[in-house]
Design a protein around this motif. Sequence first.
Motif, PDB file in Angstrom:
ATOM      1  N   GLY A 281     -36.255  -4.281  11.978  1.00  0.00           N
ATOM      2  CA  GLY A 281     -36.030  -3.001  12.635  1.00  0.00           C
ATOM      3  C   GLY A 281     -37.296  -2.269  13.044  1.00  0.00           C
ATOM      4  N   ARG A 282     -38.474  -2.839  12.733  1.00  0.00           N
ATOM      5  CA  ARG A 282     -39.727  -2.194  13.107  1.00  0.00           C
ATOM      6  C   ARG A 282     -40.421  -3.043  14.166  1.00  0.00           C
ATOM      7  NH1 ARG A 282     -41.079   1.930   9.389  1.00  0.00           N
ATOM      8  NH2 ARG A 282     -43.160   1.974  10.268  1.00  0.00           N
ATOM      9  N   ASP A 283     -41.352  -2.443  14.907  1.00  0.00           N
ATOM     10  CA  ASP A 283     -41.998  -3.214  15.971  1.00  0.00           C
ATOM     11  C   ASP A 283     -43.445  -3.568  15.675  1.00  0.00           C
ATOM     12  OD1 ASP A 283     -43.024  -0.700  16.287  1.00  0.00           O
ATOM     13  OD2 ASP A 283     -41.969  -0.296  18.179  1.00  0.00           O
ATOM     14  N   SER A 284     -43.943  -3.147  14.511  1.00  0.00           N
ATOM     15  CA  SER A 284     -45.286  -3.568  14.120  1.00  0.00           C
ATOM     16  C   SER A 284     -45.380  -3.559  12.599  1.00  0.00           C
ATOM     17  CB  SER A 284     -46.339  -2.638  14.727  1.00  0.00           C
ATOM     18  OG  SER A 284     -46.158  -1.323  14.257  1.00  0.00           O
ATOM     19  N   ALA A 285     -46.381  -4.273  12.079  1.00  0.00           N
ATOM     20  CA  ALA A 285     -46.585  -4.299  10.631  1.00  0.00           C
ATOM     21  C   ALA A 285     -47.126  -2.953  10.159  1.00  0.00           C
ATOM     22  CB  ALA A 285     -47.550  -5.421  10.269  1.00  0.00           C
ATOM     23  N   LEU A 286     -46.819  -2.600   8.918  1.00  0.00           N
ATOM     24  CA  LEU A 286     -47.294  -1.322   8.370  1.00  0.00           C
ATOM     25  C   LEU A 286     -48.807  -1.289   8.234  1.00  0.00           C
ATOM     26  CD1 LEU A 286     -44.881  -0.470   5.422  1.00  0.00           C
ATOM     27  CD2 LEU A 286     -45.317   0.920   7.449  1.00  0.00           C
TER      28      LEU A 286
END
Length: 106
Positions: free
Chosen positions: A79-84
């Motif tokens: 659900g996210r578009d980049s790593a934290l």
Amino acid sequence: MAYVIGASCVDIMDRSCMEECPVDCIYEGERKLYINPMECIDCGACEVACPEQAITVDRKADPDFREDNRNFFTEILPGRDSALGSPGGATPLGPLGVDTPMVSSR
Ligand code: SF4
Ligand code: SF4
């Protein structure tokens, strides 16, 4: 070296460890917390604060959870578009509402 949160935290998440961390590097997923290995300063304060004994230094941790804690920050979570990566503090982010695939599948 960094500290690692293991299986006993899943679905417990009482957050005692977060209150003790001097660098705010314990991040909240949906069912478990994760220590950012790039930000942890190895002070050990969280280990003694955890009532579930879920936290250990990485050389003693379950290898699967050691890798999984790192993956929470280096892989792109569902659900996210980049790593934290290294946000520099968990409190401003708040609960992230997502776990690694390994934790979600337990
Ligand atoms: S060992 Fe210290 S710096 Fe690392 S997560 Fe625990 S309390 Fe935070
Ligand atoms: S203190 Fe232990 S059980 Fe509680 S949130 Fe932290 S790691 Fe999980």
